[in-house]
Design a protein around this motif. Structure first.
Motif, short mmCIF file in Angstrom:
data_model
loop_
_atom_site.label_atom_id
_atom_site.label_comp_id
_atom_site.label_asym_id
_atom_site.label_seq_id
_atom_site.Cartn_x
_atom_site.Cartn_y
_atom_site.Cartn_z
N VAL A 105 109.69 58.92 77.40
CA VAL A 105 109.59 60.38 77.49
C VAL A 105 108.67 60.67 78.67
O VAL A 105 107.47 60.41 78.62
CB VAL A 105 109.01 60.99 76.20
N THR A 106 109.27 61.16 79.75
CA THR A 106 108.52 61.32 80.99
C THR A 106 108.29 62.78 81.34
O THR A 106 109.13 63.64 81.07
CB THR A 106 109.23 60.64 82.17
N GLU A 107 107.16 63.04 81.94
CA GLU A 107 106.91 64.36 82.53
C GLU A 107 107.73 64.51 83.81
O GLU A 107 108.16 63.52 84.41
CB GLU A 107 105.43 64.54 82.82
N SER A 108 107.91 65.76 84.25
CA SER A 108 108.68 66.01 85.49
C SER A 108 108.10 67.21 86.24
O SER A 108 108.85 67.94 86.89
CB SER A 108 110.15 66.26 85.15
N THR A 109 106.78 67.38 86.16
CA THR A 109 106.14 68.55 86.79
C THR A 109 106.59 68.71 88.24
O THR A 109 106.97 69.79 88.68
CB THR A 109 104.61 68.41 86.71
N TYR A 110 106.54 67.61 88.99
CA TYR A 110 106.96 67.62 90.39
C TYR A 110 108.28 66.85 90.56
O TYR A 110 108.49 66.19 91.57
CB TYR A 110 105.87 67.00 91.27
N GLY A 111 109.15 66.98 89.59
CA GLY A 111 110.40 66.22 89.60
C GLY A 111 111.34 66.57 90.72
O GLY A 111 112.26 65.79 91.03
N ASP A 112 111.15 67.72 91.37
CA ASP A 112 112.00 68.10 92.50
C ASP A 112 111.18 68.33 93.76
O ASP A 112 111.64 69.01 94.68
CB ASP A 112 112.81 69.36 92.17
N ALA A 123 97.07 66.43 91.18
CA ALA A 123 96.77 65.15 90.52
C ALA A 123 97.97 64.58 89.79
O ALA A 123 97.85 63.61 89.04
CB ALA A 123 95.60 65.33 89.56
N HIS A 124 99.16 65.19 89.97
CA HIS A 124 100.40 64.68 89.38
C HIS A 124 101.14 63.80 90.39
O HIS A 124 101.20 64.12 91.58
CB HIS A 124 101.34 65.83 89.03
N ALA A 125 101.78 62.75 89.90
CA ALA A 125 102.72 62.02 90.73
C ALA A 125 103.88 62.95 91.10
O ALA A 125 104.31 63.77 90.28
CB ALA A 125 103.26 60.81 89.97
N ASP A 126 104.35 62.85 92.34
CA ASP A 126 105.51 63.65 92.73
C ASP A 126 106.80 62.91 92.35
O ASP A 126 106.75 61.87 91.67
CB ASP A 126 105.47 64.01 94.22
N ALA A 127 107.94 63.44 92.77
CA ALA A 127 109.23 62.86 92.36
C ALA A 127 109.35 61.40 92.80
O ALA A 127 109.77 60.54 92.02
CB ALA A 127 110.37 63.69 92.94
N ASP A 128 108.99 61.11 94.04
CA ASP A 128 109.06 59.72 94.52
C ASP A 128 108.11 58.83 93.73
O ASP A 128 108.45 57.67 93.41
CB ASP A 128 108.73 59.65 96.01
N GLY A 129 106.92 59.35 93.45
CA GLY A 129 105.94 58.57 92.70
C GLY A 129 106.43 58.24 91.30
O GLY A 129 106.25 57.11 90.80
N LEU A 130 107.07 59.20 90.65
CA LEU A 130 107.61 58.96 89.31
C LEU A 130 108.72 57.91 89.35
O LEU A 130 108.77 56.99 88.51
CB LEU A 130 108.15 60.27 88.74
N ILE A 131 109.62 58.01 90.34
CA ILE A 131 110.72 57.05 90.44
C ILE A 131 110.18 55.65 90.73
O ILE A 131 110.64 54.65 90.15
CB ILE A 131 111.72 57.49 91.52
#
Length: 463
Positions: free
Chosen positions: A206-213, A396-404
């Protein structure tokens, strides 16, 4: 439905994180956050909770930010009497943040009643500071990397997530399966916090997606901040920096301190007008293993600003005029002392409002990013002519690339990914990337949707 996961929040928004796990023996909640932003979301805070609070055996808290913890006082007031498991840092921060939240909710109700700008005849806070203080008695501290059994069929482990002090991912063992919650995932290049723990194999993610785009800009936020301050100081203006009292305030102070050490900060006063942020300072000092700063740099950082404690001193700042820098909560302009400063200085084009993080839809911060010519504050429209500067690279959130990248490094991929804690466009964009680039099954759940946790023999759900 045996062994299920239900999305009580953050399934169609970037706030209100609440995940209910039910087994034949137990019912637990992972996070218990406030909905923020659009009114249709905030009204969920007033709705009857999806299950009786007294029926919940335990709450497992990923971190102290209010969109993950801020409903706890109401849950306890309404009957929850189990433990709230948290890391040491999260427990300490919650001890400051939850009572402050209750106080602000009471203050907002008083303002609404006095100014008669509420649609309710007698505005009432969602909960009080006393409710919040009472909820703190439910906290039970569990260290990182120490498995803790809640019931015969449930065991969890806190894993470092970066982001803010105490923030954790949750590795939850449900019978023979595991469910991994990211919480809010930090950045590997965060100047303050250490990077998140790499993802370990799990049945469900279950992942966050705050900066998913979105992608964090490659620009140096420290240099950009210095440029704004020089420009505004040169015209005797005021730099207003709305900042979350936990995490973002520390990052802003760190950048200002380093600018000063390099001779790149104008000789103008800096005011930290957030009593909670002042209290948080000592908590960061007690947990040096979680952040990158040595004690000397922490001392220099916190000594940079004049701390504003009383309401009267806060009011005096609105009469002082520039040049000066004011750092104050809240980061999305949803409440707090910063609103008084915006009302005092927002109409002057010599001044600047520097936004330093994510602005959820429906908040005043989001309205500013959208070019709003005025903000509704305490029942009146305040014209905004000050320069608005967006420094989202300070997030302080990982962005989309960071999450991937974080997901893609795992040695065994999950059977199913649920993409949550993001606005619709961000969540769906991350879902598509997970499917396209990693080849995993991923979907965005609906609010209040309940899904069965897959057994080892089950086929994975459709993407």
């Amino acid at each position: 439905m045996n062994d299920s996961l239900q999305f009580l929040g953050a399934a169609d928004s970037v706030t209100g994180s609440r995940y209910l796990i039910e087994t034949e023996c137990s019912r637990i909640l992972v996070d218990c956050g406030l909905f923020q932003g659009y009114k249709v979301l905030r009204e969920r805070n007033r709705a009857e909770f999806a299950v009786p609070p007294a029926s919940i055996d335990a709450v497992v808290l990923t971190h102290a930010h209010l969109d993950h913890s801020g409903y706890l006082p109401a849950l306890v007031r309404d009957g929850f009497n189990g433990p709230v498991y948290a890391t040491p840092g999260t427990a300490e921060l919650s001890g400051v943040m939850l009572p402050d939240s209750g106080y602000l909710l009471e203050e907002e109700a008083r303002h609404a009643s006095r100014g008669r700008w509420s649609s309710h005849r007698t505005p009432r806070p969602l909960y009080t500071a006393a409710d919040a203080e009472h909820s703190l008695h439910r906290f039970s501290v569990v260290d990182f990397d120490r498995p803790h059994r809640i019931a015969e069929d449930l065991e969890f482990t806190f894993l470092p997530a970066g982001h803010i002090l105490g923030a954790a991912g949750v590795h939850l063992r449900v019978g023979s399966r595991t469910v991994r919650f990211t919480g809010d995932l930090g950045r590997v290049d965060d100047p303050l916090m250490r990077p998140p723990r790499p993802l370990e194999p799990a049945s469900v993610l279950v992942t966050e997606s705050t900066y998913g785009d979105r992608h964090h800009a490659n620009s140096d936020p420290e240099a950009a901040l210095g440029e704004v301050i020089h420009r505004v100081a040169g015209q005797n203006g005021v730099v207003l920096i709305p900042a979350f009292a936990v995490g973002r305030t520390e990052t802003v102070l760190l950048h200002l301190s380093r600018l000063r050490d390099r001779g790149r900060l104008p000789d103008i006063p800096v005011f930290l007008n957030s009593p909670m942020a002042v209290d948080v300072a000592t908590i960061y000092q007690r947990h040096p293993d979680e952040h990158r700063l040595d004690p000397a740099e922490l001392d220099r950082m916190y000594s940079l600003a004049t701390k504003v404690h009383t309401v009267d001193d806060s009011k005096l700042l609105n009469l002082r005029g520039g040049p000066m820098i004011i750092i104050s909560a809240s980061g999305m302009l949803t409440g707090g002392r910063i609103l008084h400063h915006i009302a005092a200085y927002g109409s002057d084009p010599r001044n600047a409002i520097v936004l330093t993080g994510y602005q959820a839809g429906g908040t005043r911060g989001s309205a500013l990013l959208g070019g709003a010519a005025s903000l509704r504050i305490f029942g009146r429209d305040v014209p905004i002519r000050a320069e608005v500067v967006d420094l989202d690279s300070m997030s302080a959130h990982a962005d989309a690339d960071g999450l991937i990248r974080w997901m893609g490094a795992v040695t065994e991929h999950p059977r199913q990914v649920y993409v949550t804690h993001g606005e619709a466009a961000a969540a769906d964009a991350l879902r598509a990337r997970i499917k396209r680039e990693l080849g995993w099954r991923a979907r965005v759940p609906e609010h209040l949707e309940q899904v069965a946790l897959p057994s080892e023999e089950d086929a994975a759900p459709d993407a």
